[in-house]
Design a protein around this motif. Structure first.
Motif, PDB file in Angstrom:
ATOM      1  N   UNK A 210       0.851  -1.211   0.000  1.00  0.00           N
ATOM      2  CA  UNK A 210       0.000   0.000   0.000  1.00  0.00           C
ATOM      3  C   UNK A 210       0.886   1.261   0.000  1.00  0.00           C
ATOM      4  N   UNK A 211       1.914   1.244   0.844  1.00  0.00           N
ATOM      5  CA  UNK A 211       2.789   2.419   0.927  1.00  0.00           C
ATOM      6  C   UNK A 211       3.563   2.581  -0.378  1.00  0.00           C
ATOM      7  N   UNK A 212       3.902   1.477  -1.018  1.00  0.00           N
ATOM      8  CA  UNK A 212       4.592   1.525  -2.317  1.00  0.00           C
ATOM      9  C   UNK A 212       3.739   2.256  -3.344  1.00  0.00           C
ATOM     10  N   UNK A 213       2.425   2.064  -3.274  1.00  0.00           N
ATOM     11  CA  UNK A 213       1.517   2.753  -4.206  1.00  0.00           C
ATOM     12  C   UNK A 213       1.539   4.259  -3.946  1.00  0.00           C
ATOM     13  N   UNK A 214       1.709   4.641  -2.672  1.00  0.00           N
ATOM     14  CA  UNK A 214       1.804   6.076  -2.358  1.00  0.00           C
ATOM     15  C   UNK A 214       3.081   6.649  -2.978  1.00  0.00           C
ATOM     16  N   UNK A 215       4.180   5.926  -2.848  1.00  0.00           N
ATOM     17  CA  UNK A 215       5.438   6.418  -3.448  1.00  0.00           C
ATOM     18  C   UNK A 215       5.296   6.581  -4.962  1.00  0.00           C
ATOM     19  N   UNK A 216       4.486   5.695  -5.593  1.00  0.00           N
ATOM     20  CA  UNK A 216       4.272   5.818  -7.047  1.00  0.00           C
ATOM     21  C   UNK A 216       3.480   7.081  -7.384  1.00  0.00           C
ATOM     22  N   UNK A 217       2.405   7.347  -6.605  1.00  0.00           N
ATOM     23  CA  UNK A 217       1.550   8.494  -6.962  1.00  0.00           C
ATOM     24  C   UNK A 217       2.040   9.816  -6.391  1.00  0.00           C
ATOM     25  N   UNK A 218       2.666   9.773  -5.229  1.00  0.00           N
ATOM     26  CA  UNK A 218       3.041  11.017  -4.566  1.00  0.00           C
ATOM     27  C   UNK A 218       4.404  10.831  -3.891  1.00  0.00           C
ATOM     28  N   UNK A 219       5.486  10.728  -4.695  1.00  0.00           N
ATOM     29  CA  UNK A 219       6.797  10.438  -4.092  1.00  0.00           C
ATOM     30  C   UNK A 219       7.245  11.483  -3.071  1.00  0.00           C
ATOM     31  N   UNK A 220       6.957  12.749  -3.345  1.00  0.00           N
ATOM     32  CA  UNK A 220       7.399  13.787  -2.397  1.00  0.00           C
ATOM     33  C   UNK A 220       6.673  13.668  -1.060  1.00  0.00           C
ATOM     34  N   UNK A 286      11.509  12.967 -10.059  1.00  0.00           N
ATOM     35  CA  UNK A 286      10.496  14.031 -10.084  1.00  0.00           C
ATOM     36  C   UNK A 286      10.317  14.660  -8.716  1.00  0.00           C
ATOM     37  N   UNK A 287      11.446  14.808  -7.998  1.00  0.00           N
ATOM     38  CA  UNK A 287      11.341  15.292  -6.617  1.00  0.00           C
ATOM     39  C   UNK A 287      11.515  16.800  -6.496  1.00  0.00           C
ATOM     40  N   UNK A 288      10.872  17.357  -5.478  1.00  0.00           N
ATOM     41  CA  UNK A 288      11.065  18.764  -5.136  1.00  0.00           C
ATOM     42  C   UNK A 288      12.357  18.873  -4.318  1.00  0.00           C
ATOM     43  N   UNK A 289      12.711  20.095  -3.936  1.00  0.00           N
ATOM     44  CA  UNK A 289      13.890  20.300  -3.085  1.00  0.00           C
ATOM     45  C   UNK A 289      13.762  19.502  -1.788  1.00  0.00           C
ATOM     46  N   UNK A 291      11.906  16.878  -1.287  1.00  0.00           N
ATOM     47  CA  UNK A 291      11.975  15.453  -1.626  1.00  0.00           C
ATOM     48  C   UNK A 291      13.415  14.986  -1.769  1.00  0.00           C
ATOM     49  N   UNK A 292      14.233  15.796  -2.437  1.00  0.00           N
ATOM     50  CA  UNK A 292      15.652  15.451  -2.594  1.00  0.00           C
ATOM     51  C   UNK A 292      16.369  15.372  -1.255  1.00  0.00           C
ATOM     52  N   UNK A 293      16.026  16.317  -0.389  1.00  0.00           N
ATOM     53  CA  UNK A 293      16.653  16.331   0.941  1.00  0.00           C
ATOM     54  C   UNK A 293      16.265  15.071   1.720  1.00  0.00           C
ATOM     55  N   UNK A 294      14.999  14.712   1.601  1.00  0.00           N
ATOM     56  CA  UNK A 294      14.495  13.520   2.297  1.00  0.00           C
ATOM     57  C   UNK A 294      15.204  12.263   1.779  1.00  0.00           C
ATOM     58  N   UNK A 295      15.366  12.221   0.458  1.00  0.00           N
ATOM     59  CA  UNK A 295      16.041  11.076  -0.175  1.00  0.00           C
ATOM     60  C   UNK A 295      17.479  10.935   0.385  1.00  0.00           C
ATOM     61  N   UNK A 296      18.187  12.059   0.477  1.00  0.00           N
ATOM     62  CA  UNK A 296      19.554  12.037   1.026  1.00  0.00           C
ATOM     63  C   UNK A 296      19.556  11.558   2.465  1.00  0.00           C
ATOM     64  N   UNK A 297      18.639  12.106   3.239  1.00  0.00           N
ATOM     65  CA  UNK A 297      18.567  11.756   4.666  1.00  0.00           C
ATOM     66  C   UNK A 297      18.357  10.249   4.832  1.00  0.00           C
ATOM     67  N   UNK A 298      17.442   9.706   4.025  1.00  0.00           N
ATOM     68  CA  UNK A 298      17.099   8.289   4.178  1.00  0.00           C
ATOM     69  C   UNK A 298      18.209   7.365   3.670  1.00  0.00           C
ATOM     70  N   UNK A 299      19.010   7.857   2.719  1.00  0.00           N
ATOM     71  CA  UNK A 299      20.021   6.980   2.106  1.00  0.00           C
ATOM     72  C   UNK A 299      21.095   6.549   3.102  1.00  0.00           C
TER      73      UNK A 299
END
Ligand SMILES: [Fe+2]
Ligand SMILES: [Fe+2]
Length: 324
Positions: A210-220, A286-289, A291-299
């Motif tokens: 279910x959460x994977x579907x959220x990442x598909x529709x609204x990644x940010x 397709x990330x916003x600023x 979103x990019x920051x979040x991606x870095x934090x999680x990596x």
């Protein structure tokens, strides 16, 4: 505040929830029931069966038993989990516990399974003769009195991150308890733990899907929710069991599970690592600023938790509670 966009995403995922229910969830008539595993009082050889059960659990260490009791108490607080899920925005807008909506139905199917977990472990522990059932039952009642505070703020994205994490944690807990039971010669308990762990694995699969579907529709939005929940930290759902009492049962329980390796800080780190990889966090585009920051934090988050776990001292306070 849960924005309109999130509500729409949650609504749009309903067909996938429906699909998971129809493809993966069994009808109650086909499910196992606690009675399938337990001695029947009406059997002529009932006493022998109880004796066998008590002999099998005799060598299971007290610490493993305390951890098992804590797991059982957690399962027994399911009225709070069903309430929690139905209070997430967009899940049950009809405000109807018998709603035919996919999300509300899912919440009932899920908690009906949790109910069997609590029942089976509770009856097994009662029959073992090693547990002070009155103190255990008091802990259950206190916990349900106090509810659960999972820090999700009724946000469905937060709720799905929480449940994805927690179902995996619960699966790990039951698998490890089963291993310790097997090592101590209780094959029956090992089997029960594995059967329950199998259903936790299914719940984990559902929530990650279910959460994977959220990442598909609204990644940010998904990324922000993931980071928010990681910063708040995932707390175990039974953490309010001592509120209104003088007890330190929760602290003793979590220290013991850490000490005997049933659920540890290393597991916490490994779950983060697994979820980040499972949802392909580093590949989201397709990330916003933000979103990019979040991606870095999680990596790098799981590495940080692994380092922290390596430096952590083994807990010293671990009183054997709930036992005779
Ligand atoms: Fe469960
Ligand atoms: Fe579960």
């Amino acid at each position: 505040m849960v924005c309109e966009e999130k509500m729409e995403v949650i609504k749009s995922i309903e067909p996938f929830v429906e699909k998971f229910i129809s493809e993966r969830m069994k009808d109650p008539e086909e499910c196992w029931q606690p009675a399938d595993f337990l001695p029947d009082f009406a059997d002529p050889d009932f006493a022998d069966k109880i004796q066998f059960l008590q002999a099998s659990i005799a060598n299971v260490p007290d610490s493993v038993l305390v951890s098992l009791v804590g797991n059982m108490i957690t399962e027994e607080a399911l009225p709070s989990y069903q309430t929690f899920f139905n209070l997430l925005k967009g899940v049950n807008e009809e405000r109807n516990v018998a709603s035919k909506g996919a999300w509300a139905r899912w919440s009932r199917l899920w908690t009906a399974e949790e109910n069997r977990h609590g029942d089976l472990l509770n009856k097994y522990l009662y029959l073992s003769g090693r547990v002070d059932m009155n103190s255990v039952e008091k802990s259950i009642q206190h916990l349900i009195h106090n509810g659960v505070e999972l820090q999700t703020d009724a946000d469905p994205y937060h709720g799905l991150i929480y449940t994805s994490f927690q179902e995996r944690a619960t699966k790990i807990t039951h698998v490890n308890t089963g291993k310790l039971a097997y090592k101590s010669g209780d094959n029956f308990l090992a089997k029960i733990c594995n059967v329950i762990a199998g259903e936790e694995a299914l719940h984990e699969k559902a929530y990650k899907y279910f959460m994977g579907k959220i990442f598909e529709s609204d990644p940010n939005g998904g990324l922000t929710a993931f980071v928010t929940m990681m910063k708040k930290k995932i707390i175990m759902p039974a953490n309010l069991m001592d509120v209104g009492t003088e007890n330190k049962n929760y602290l003793n329980y979590t220290n013991i599970t850490q000490k005997i390796g049933v659920y540890t800080s290393h597991d916490y780190a490994s779950i983060i690592d697994h979820l980040v990889k499972f949802w392909g966090i580093d590949k989201l585009i397709g990330l916003t600023g933000e979103g990019n920051k979040a991606q870095d934090y999680l990596s790098t988050l799981s590495d940080r938790y692994t380092k922290l776990a390596e430096r952590m001292q083994a807990p010293t306070e671990a009183e054997l509670i709930w036992l005779k």
